[in-house]
Design an enzyme around this catalytic site. Structure first.
Site, PDB file in Angstrom:
ATOM      1  N   ASP A 100       0.912  -1.108   0.057  1.00 25.81           N
ATOM      2  CA  ASP A 100      -0.059   0.028  -0.259  1.00 25.81           C
ATOM      3  C   ASP A 100       0.884   1.371  -0.062  1.00 25.81           C
ATOM      4  O   ASP A 100       1.766   1.344   0.927  1.00 25.81           O
ATOM      5  CB  ASP A 100      -1.017  -0.121   1.137  1.00 25.81           C
ATOM      6  CG  ASP A 100      -1.795   1.086   1.499  1.00 25.81           C
ATOM      7  OD1 ASP A 100      -2.360   1.619   0.416  1.00 25.81           O
ATOM      8  OD2 ASP A 100      -1.484   1.665   2.601  1.00 25.81           O
ATOM      9  N   ASP A 127      -8.806   0.073   2.461  1.00 24.58           N
ATOM     10  CA  ASP A 127      -8.877   0.457   1.157  1.00 24.58           C
ATOM     11  C   ASP A 127      -9.979   0.638   0.535  1.00 24.58           C
ATOM     12  O   ASP A 127     -11.070   1.183  -0.258  1.00 24.58           O
ATOM     13  CB  ASP A 127      -7.719   0.207   0.351  1.00 24.58           C
ATOM     14  CG  ASP A 127      -6.393   0.784   0.589  1.00 24.58           C
ATOM     15  OD1 ASP A 127      -6.440   1.454   1.765  1.00 24.58           O
ATOM     16  OD2 ASP A 127      -5.267   0.389  -0.028  1.00 24.58           O
ATOM     17  N   THR A 161      -2.743   5.348  -3.920  1.00 24.84           N
ATOM     18  CA  THR A 161      -1.753   6.322  -3.340  1.00 24.84           C
ATOM     19  C   THR A 161      -0.441   5.968  -4.023  1.00 24.84           C
ATOM     20  O   THR A 161       0.276   6.824  -3.942  1.00 24.84           O
ATOM     21  CB  THR A 161      -1.403   5.510  -1.822  1.00 24.84           C
ATOM     22  OG1 THR A 161      -1.610   4.390  -1.484  1.00 24.84           O
ATOM     23  CG2 THR A 161      -2.673   6.002  -0.931  1.00 24.84           C
ATOM     24  N   THR A 162      -0.198   4.593  -4.500  1.00 24.81           N
ATOM     25  CA  THR A 162       0.991   4.277  -5.325  1.00 24.81           C
ATOM     26  C   THR A 162       0.872   5.214  -6.688  1.00 24.81           C
ATOM     27  O   THR A 162       1.978   5.682  -6.940  1.00 24.81           O
ATOM     28  CB  THR A 162       1.108   3.107  -5.566  1.00 24.81           C
ATOM     29  OG1 THR A 162       1.137   2.307  -4.318  1.00 24.81           O
ATOM     30  CG2 THR A 162       2.602   2.593  -6.066  1.00 24.81           C
TER      31      THR A 162
END
Length: 555
Positions: free
Chosen positions: A60, A391, A93-94
């Protein structure tokens, strides 16, 4: 000759000019390279060990960024955008860190050639606005009346897409069902803290349960607890914030008595106060007594004799969830226990799950709360599962609130890239080059998806460009078959807000880093001009207890 003028403290580091901007861009590149390989369904995981030796395995983006101890001031911006994406949307998020890094990488040649950063920033802002408008125009509504089929099924597809890149992707069908059911039990505001996630080691992931109600671990208990009944039908529940045990005298309190009778009166009074409290709780008709503070051995035995169940030292979060689910309110006194302040539920039972005993409240009237009990082997694996579920829960909440979705798997990025390229050709000036650079940067997402899966990225991107040029706007990378596919039909869906947020945040971070042209780093206070004085200040190197003056008080 001009005398040298010192404005800043000795030892201040000062870097400025074009070289400074390029150095900041390089620092951000290093961060991106650290998490580049975690993107997508075939992404790798990172093992991070903190100062205390605790290991975390995660892919994550936000978790990795938080655990990397980054000291470079410009690179910290990327940590902030990963955190904001996690808080706002929960997933992507990445992607957001990679987009920011790639935007900066594409700007670097312009900065080196002397294009003014302000011009680059202006063009980026314009291109971002165009991209966001295009996403809104392309996105597809999946609300109740959208005609795309069953609303719950559509939400499950969004949850499954979010989980496909996580460790639990093999069980995504089961978990997407759990997540959608959990979110749909909440009220309109969909507060996250009403979904409790409890981890129990042992068993397999398949044994994970969703409880429509509240569940929490059995708390510390005294003798007499085992004599209490462990299941009730339609019990009344008293939720308290009171200690139900004899209080020891305060250490500094002093009670002077002349004879034993007076002492006995004091002791009796303490017992009477306790028994009055217990009696009032019993009279109220409550069968289950929960308290945030300890419930002592006398009280435990008292309740056991009257067929009542009690649990002390209940965690505040669990008590609040019980209150929200079962009704009633948390009382700080026993003099106001009535039907309004007591909660109720269909059934209460204590149940063994793995090595732990859980208190389960089910059939709750105001069911706006639920609990997911996770099972699994290693602790790190369960923590990563919890992050993955978080998530997915965030994604489903967003999909319910903003019911527009786009195709994932690099499809929307390729479409935006084509759109910005076409737009760039229609304008003159330097903006044309910079908007084309942003269009090229957007291709990093499909390219990295291919690289992480071990495909030939150039080949697949060429196929995608051809498809998008023929107005097939939802074509993206098909990771399962090493090819391209219509990802909308394949149900690889993401809420449009995820992409809008990612592109906006990445663009803002890029503009912020480009607009910095000087970094001044002050020396550590006391390090530069203290002249090497010992730590104790004036006291000639004496221990710190001496406050730096005279000899200090004797300890």
């Amino acid at each position: 000759m001009q005398p040298q003028i010192l404005v800043l403290k000795e030892g201040t580091e000062n870097a400025q000019g074009r070289q400074q901007v390029i150095s900041n861009i390089n620092a951000c590149q290093a961060i991106v390279d650290a998490i580049r390989t975690t993107l997508g369904p075939r992404g790798m995981d990172k093992l991070l060990v903190d100062g205390k030796g605790k290991a975390t395995i995660s892919n994550d983006g936000a978790t990795i960024m938080k655990l990397l101890d980054i000291v470079h001031p410009a690179a910290k911006t990327l940590v902030d955008i990963a955190k904001s994406q996690d808080a706002e949307v929960g997933d992507g998020t990445t992607s957001v860190v990679m987009l920011a890094g790639e935007f900066l990488k594409q700007c670097k040649p312009f900065v080196e050639e002397g294009v003014h950063p302000r011009l680059i920033i202006k063009s980026f802002r314009k291109a971002t606005q165009l991209a966001v408008d295009k996403i809104k125009e392309l996105s597809v509504k999946i609300g109740e009346g959208s005609g795309l089929g069953d609303h719950r099924g559509l939400l499950m597809k969004c949850a499954a897409t979010s989980m496909s890149s996580k460790l639990i992707h093999a069980h995504k069908d089961k978990f997407s069902e759990i997540v959608v059911d959990a979110v749909q039990m909440l009220d309109e505001l969909m507060p996250l803290n009403m979904i409790g996630i409890k981890k129990v080691q042992g068993g397999s992931l398949e044994e994970t349960l969703l409880i429509a109600g509240v569940a929490f671990k059995k708390t510390f208990s005294y003798a007499g607890f085992e004599m209490q009944p462990k299941s009730y039908q339609k019990p009344k529940i008293a939720m308290l914030n009171i200690e139900l045990e004899l209080k020891a005298e305060k250490d500094n309190a002093e009670v002077r008595v002349d004879n034993v009778e007076e002492y006995q009166k004091i002791v009796d009074a303490e017992w009477d106060i306790l028994y009055q409290k217990l009696d009032r709780i019993h009279q109220s008709g409550a069968k289950v007594v929960l308290s945030k503070l300890p419930i002592g051995d006398v009280a435990t035995q008292y309740f056991a004799d009257r067929d009542m169940f009690c649990a002390g030292r209940v965690v505040e979060e669990d008590l609040n969830r019980t209150m929200k689910a079962c009704g009633g309110s948390i009382q700080t006194t026993v003099y106001d226990l009535n039907d309004q302040t007591l909660g109720s539920c269909e059934s209460f039972e204590e149940k063994q799950i793995g090595g732990e005993r859980f208190n389960l409240f089910t059939g709750v009237p105001k069911s706006q709360s639920c609990t997911i009990i996770l099972r699994g082997g290693a602790e790190q694996f369960m923590e990563e599962t919890e992050r993955s579920l978080h998530d997915a829960i965030m994604i489903v909440r967003r999909a319910i609130k903003n019911d527009a979705v786009v195709a994932g798997g690099g499809a929307i990025e390729m479409e935006l890239s084509k759109y910005l390229r076409d737009y760039a050709r229609s304008i003159a000036g330097k903006e044309q080059l910079i908007i084309s650079a942003m269009a090229k940067a957007l291709e990093i997402i499909p390219r990295q998806l291919c690289d992480n899966a071990g495909f030939d990225a150039t080949n697949i991107l060429n196929k995608l460009r051809q498809k998008h040029a023929q107005a097939n706007c939802w074509y993206g990378v098909d990771v399962l078959n090493e090819d391209i596919a219509d990802n909308f039909e394949q149900c690889v869906w993401e809420p449009a807000i995820v992409k809008i947020n990612a592109i906006t945040a990445a663009s803002e971070a890029t503009c912020l880093i480009l607009s910095v042209d000087e970094t001044v780093k002050n020396p550590r206070s006391g390090g530069g001009d203290a002249g090497g004085m010992p730590m104790g200040g004036m006291g000639g190197g004496m221990p710190m207890g001496g406050m730096g003056r005279g000899m200090g008080r004797p300890m």
